[in-house]
Design an enzyme around this catalytic site. Sequence first.
Site, PDB file in Angstrom:
ATOM      1  N   SER A 127      67.528 210.643  37.209  1.00 30.75           N
ATOM      2  CA  SER A 127      68.207 211.260  36.523  1.00 30.75           C
ATOM      3  C   SER A 127      68.279 212.402  35.634  1.00 30.75           C
ATOM      4  CB  SER A 127      68.896 210.381  35.985  1.00 30.75           C
ATOM      5  OG  SER A 127      67.417 208.875  35.433  1.00 30.75           O
ATOM      6  N   GLU A 153      64.276 217.941  39.235  1.00 28.00           N
ATOM      7  CA  GLU A 153      65.777 217.810  40.610  1.00 28.00           C
ATOM      8  C   GLU A 153      66.539 217.186  39.412  1.00 28.00           C
ATOM      9  OE1 GLU A 153      66.363 220.059  42.136  1.00 28.00           O
ATOM     10  OE2 GLU A 153      65.459 221.468  42.654  1.00 28.00           O
ATOM     11  N   CYS A 204      73.449 214.384  44.735  1.00 23.16           N
ATOM     12  CA  CYS A 204      73.685 215.182  43.807  1.00 23.16           C
ATOM     13  C   CYS A 204      74.165 216.059  43.613  1.00 23.16           C
ATOM     14  CB  CYS A 204      72.222 215.297  43.743  1.00 23.16           C
ATOM     15  SG  CYS A 204      70.858 215.791  44.255  1.00 23.16           S
TER      16      CYS A 204
END
Length: 470
Positions: free
Chosen positions: A223, A244, A278
């Site tokens: 996150s 990421e 994601c």
Amino acid sequence: METYDSLLAAITPSSGETREVFDPATGELIGTAPVQDVAALEAAIDRAEAAQPAWAALPDAERSAILHRVADAIEASAEPLAELLSREQGKPLNGPNARFEVGGCVAWTRTPADTPLPVEVLVDDESGYAEMHYRPLGVVGAISPWNWPMMISIWQIVPALRMGNTVVIKPAETTTLSVVALVAVMNQVLPEGVLNIVPGPGRTVGDALTRSPKIGKIMFTGSTPVGKRIIEASAANVTRLTLELGGNDAGIVLPDADPKAIAEDLFWGAFINTGQTCAALKRLYVHDSIYDAVVDELAKVAAAVPMGVGLDEQNVLGPLQNRAQFDVVDQLVESAKASGARVVLGGDPDREAVGNFYPTTLIADIDPHQELVLEEQFGPALPIIRYSDVDEAVRLANELEVGLGSSVWSSDRQRALAVAARLQAGTTWINSHGGLHPMIPFGGAKQSGYGREFGVEGLKAVAEPHVISG
Ligand code: NAD
């Protein structure tokens, strides 16, 4: 480890702290996972540090050959790995899910193994001579999330190993067994100490990994709030980072798109891994002139896709991996309903059921600034926003702080490309969303992170560039 029972037996801890692991679809106890502490982490970092010089000293071709043998080992244990992943993560065996994820682990091992990073001659003329070498960074720390636990761990581990680093990985708390099993299979082949795993809490073990002066680089996927904490933690040692982070990907359907032709790809762009991806399509902007047709076609596809227990071969959508994520999706959809948005499909979970099943949900006629649009839902609930002016759609797509992926849907490629060029994202797909390739760099713009994984850029990201000049 060719059967599920032998795989589970090989990874079941015989001592130390453990936690019970339950199937998110059935509530059934599936095993016990180790829970380690900072002392175990420090020992693992020391093992990795001790193993690194010999690993880096191997001829490049030999490291490549070893990584192919790692891929062979994953292939040989593919079915038990997929079963464990399905039971722990919840994702079904079939569809773009557990078997697909284990297959991805093989592909993302073989491709870096086959991708050399030779010395580059930068300048060779009357002005001088300079060449670039890519040296190992030492020990790479990897921290992975629970949505694609095996594949994302592989993305972090294999390029680092390819470049002569050793690795310490900390998996997510709720998908520990999957990564412990994957690492056990890989360690059938890898030399002692090259790949180490330390399961434990993010706030203690994860945090200590990011602060260790012995770590050359952190590969983090998770996150945005935790990513920001890691940036702070990295400051003391100027530790390199690839981050990421979260996304809230927009898709823009232009007026000339064919609703029927794009419906299935729109669906999988949004609902792959039951929305827990994601770079999934999380906000869909559709032009007013074809809005109703797109919503209808998407609803037809969505209603026909079976959701259920992962080990049932017919299912291709599963439960949310954990109750906290179920509650996030539930709360966001309830807020959308309360705002007056229209429920086209789903939105009515059985909150008393044992499994974390949230039904496939489409929410239409929603305000572009409603919470379900602005927040990352990370689950099977897609808001569909009506727009009448392409400039407005581009502005809405770009107005968030995150920018992982995005997509443009159109029958006119040139028109789609012109809109794509205006979107702020690490990747923009045309007439699809979320497809990845081991040679195409992937990563985020804005607060979706920095650094790129995959391909040659991904290898460079786990190396120290070193110029030799003169
Ligand atoms: P998370 O940030 O809660 O956890 C990720 C990992 O970080 C876990 O292993 C956790 O234990 C660890 N962690 C937690 N606190 C830490 C700390 N203080 N220091 C170090 N490590 C710590 O994320 P999650 O809930 O597991 O994953 C979902 C999120 O990940 C979503 O936002 C999703 O978009 C994002 N994600 C991004 C990508 C990408 O490639 N950009 C891929 C997958 C998931």
